[in-house]
Design a protein around this motif. Structure first.
Motif, PDB file in Angstrom:
ATOM      1  N   UNK A 227       0.917  -1.291  -0.077  1.00 32.26           N
ATOM      2  CA  UNK A 227       0.027  -0.133  -0.047  1.00 32.26           C
ATOM      3  C   UNK A 227       0.901   1.205  -0.057  1.00 32.26           C
ATOM      4  N   UNK A 228       1.879   1.265   0.642  1.00 35.77           N
ATOM      5  CA  UNK A 228       2.754   2.446   0.756  1.00 35.77           C
ATOM      6  C   UNK A 228       3.554   2.571  -0.590  1.00 35.77           C
ATOM      7  N   UNK A 229       3.568   1.431  -1.305  1.00 38.00           N
ATOM      8  CA  UNK A 229       4.013   1.475  -2.656  1.00 38.00           C
ATOM      9  C   UNK A 229       3.351   2.273  -3.569  1.00 38.00           C
ATOM     10  N   UNK A 230       2.193   2.891  -3.220  1.00 46.62           N
ATOM     11  CA  UNK A 230       1.061   3.510  -3.889  1.00 46.62           C
ATOM     12  C   UNK A 230       1.301   5.158  -3.686  1.00 46.62           C
ATOM     13  N   UNK A 231       2.574   5.348  -2.999  1.00 45.10           N
ATOM     14  CA  UNK A 231       2.882   6.582  -2.640  1.00 45.10           C
ATOM     15  C   UNK A 231       2.871   7.692  -3.885  1.00 45.10           C
ATOM     16  N   UNK A 232       3.399   7.337  -5.081  1.00 41.41           N
ATOM     17  CA  UNK A 232       3.470   8.182  -6.009  1.00 41.41           C
ATOM     18  C   UNK A 232       1.658   8.683  -6.271  1.00 41.41           C
ATOM     19  N   UNK A 233       0.885   7.644  -6.637  1.00 39.66           N
ATOM     20  CA  UNK A 233      -0.555   8.146  -6.607  1.00 39.66           C
ATOM     21  C   UNK A 233      -1.035   8.890  -5.634  1.00 39.66           C
ATOM     22  N   UNK A 234      -0.740   8.548  -4.357  1.00 41.53           N
ATOM     23  CA  UNK A 234      -1.033   9.408  -3.257  1.00 41.53           C
ATOM     24  C   UNK A 234      -0.650  10.863  -3.255  1.00 41.53           C
ATOM     25  N   UNK A 235       0.456  10.607  -3.807  1.00 39.25           N
ATOM     26  CA  UNK A 235       1.239  12.125  -3.752  1.00 39.25           C
ATOM     27  C   UNK A 235       0.683  12.873  -4.696  1.00 39.25           C
ATOM     28  N   UNK A 236       0.113  12.308  -5.913  1.00 38.03           N
ATOM     29  CA  UNK A 236      -0.300  13.138  -6.919  1.00 38.03           C
ATOM     30  C   UNK A 236      -1.840  13.599  -6.684  1.00 38.03           C
ATOM     31  N   UNK A 237      -2.232  12.922  -5.978  1.00 38.92           N
ATOM     32  CA  UNK A 237      -3.763  13.244  -5.534  1.00 38.92           C
ATOM     33  C   UNK A 237      -3.765  14.508  -4.550  1.00 38.92           C
ATOM     34  N   UNK A 238      -2.854  14.208  -3.386  1.00 40.96           N
ATOM     35  CA  UNK A 238      -2.615  15.264  -2.337  1.00 40.96           C
ATOM     36  C   UNK A 238      -2.188  16.519  -3.037  1.00 40.96           C
ATOM     37  N   UNK A 239      -1.157  16.470  -3.987  1.00 40.23           N
ATOM     38  CA  UNK A 239      -0.652  17.562  -4.611  1.00 40.23           C
ATOM     39  C   UNK A 239      -1.683  18.340  -5.542  1.00 40.23           C
ATOM     40  N   UNK A 240      -2.499  17.657  -6.329  1.00 41.21           N
ATOM     41  CA  UNK A 240      -3.117  18.534  -7.392  1.00 41.21           C
ATOM     42  C   UNK A 240      -4.602  18.572  -6.844  1.00 41.21           C
ATOM     43  N   UNK A 241      -5.079  18.000  -6.046  1.00 40.28           N
ATOM     44  CA  UNK A 241      -6.666  18.195  -5.704  1.00 40.28           C
ATOM     45  C   UNK A 241      -6.872  18.922  -4.619  1.00 40.28           C
ATOM     46  N   UNK A 242      -7.874  19.385  -4.436  1.00 37.88           N
ATOM     47  CA  UNK A 242      -8.309  20.234  -2.998  1.00 37.88           C
ATOM     48  C   UNK A 242      -8.939  19.134  -2.210  1.00 37.88           C
ATOM     49  N   UNK A 243      -8.295  19.101  -1.094  1.00 31.46           N
ATOM     50  CA  UNK A 243      -9.080  17.999  -0.134  1.00 31.46           C
ATOM     51  C   UNK A 243      -9.992  18.670   0.896  1.00 31.46           C
TER      52      UNK A 243
END
Length: 297
Positions: A227-243
């Motif tokens: 799951x931590x290996x999905x970091x790139x996807x999480x980072x893209x979401x957290x950086x581009x989206x408004x949470x």
């Protein structure tokens, strides 16, 4: 002000609507189908010649249970893709929400993970488990709904309980603590910090991501390292989206938007201070049908 018998019946029905919707949602995992089941119950009540029902709440619960059972059986007959292969509908609410209907719908903290497990049960098992274990109905009242004896209804619930037990760890009751963990997840994601992210995950964490047709349905990843290996996807979401912080099925979660449009809904199951499950719905078609306004107020 005079109230006609039909108006009085409608008022009494509305008193039971939150409970009925909670039952139907747990049975079906679909908000739209839950509303359909409630509408069918109203049609049967309004068309009934007997307006002197002693226990209206019990009568309506029985009707909704039978309607939901019919819907579940119809799914099986049609060979419809079960909810094991897609996430159930999430329920979004504000963290400070005091809406009684939302509270009724989310009582017992019925998370997405539990709803996925419930979908793996047979229709009769699911009904017996939901009505008895989640709503406290006696087996004598459940038995006629599933056309079984009370003893058999009890066995159905017992089988369901064995399959459910241990598959969905209960979330920590402290929502403030849940939110701190989710905030830490966001910080680690934005910073691309693998070690910090890994430290937040339970060793047996499960990630379920449902992008609908865009991704071929539900993908499941198990284990902290994977799951931590999905970091790139999480980072893209957290950086581009408004949470937007929100409650998702009663637990700390996130609604992510891009240019004001819904991008994904994330539900976190936090157990023992660590993330035991992450459920992500990013199917545009289904997001468009959800009421995400509470997260964006």
């Amino acid at each position: 002000m005079n109230v006609t018998p039909s108006e009085f019946l409608a008022l009494r029905f509305e008193e039971h609507r939150p409970h009925l919707r909670a039952v139907a949602y747990r049975m079906l995992g679909s908000l739209a189908e839950a509303d359909d089941a409630i509408q069918e119950a109203w049609l049967r009540l309004s068309g009934s010649e007997d307006r002197r029902i002693d226990n209206l709440g019990g009568w309506l619960t029985t009707v909704v249970g039978r309607v939901c059972l019919d819907i579940l059986r119809a799914r099986k007959r049609r060979g419809e893709e079960p909810l094991e292969h897609r996430l159930p509908d999430p329920v979004i609410s504000r963290e400070d929400s005091a809406d009684p209907e939302q509270q009724a719908l989310l009582a017992d903290s019925v998370g997405l993970a539990l709803l996925v497990v419930l979908e793996s049960l047979s229709p009769a098992e699911r009904l017996a488990f939901v009505l008895h274990d989640l709503f406290g109905l006696p087996f004598e009242e459940i038995a006629p709904i599933v056309d079984r004896s009370p003893a058999t209804a009890k066995k159905l619930a017992s089988r369901a309980r064995l399959r459910v037990r241990g598959t969905t760890p209960p979330p920590d009751p402290d929502r403030a603590g849940q939110r701190r963990v989710v905030d830490a997840f966001l910080t680690a994601a934005r910073g691309g910090d693998f070690d910090a992210l890994l430290a937040l995950l339970d060793p047996d964490v499960v990630l379920r991501a449902d992008g609908g047709a865009l991704t071929g349905g539900l993908r499941t990843i198990r284990g902290a390292t994977a799951v931590a290996g999905q970091l790139e996807t999480f980072q893209r979401m957290a950086s581009t989206a408004t949470t937007h912080a929100a409650l998702v099925n009663g637990s700390a979660g996130l609604v992510n938007t891009l240019d004001g449009k819904p991008l994904s809904v994330m539900s976190f199951t936090v157990t023992g201070g660590r993330i035991a499950a992450i459920d992500i719905l990013s199917d545009p078609a289904r997001l468009a049908q959800l009421d995400l306004a509470p997260a964006q107020d």
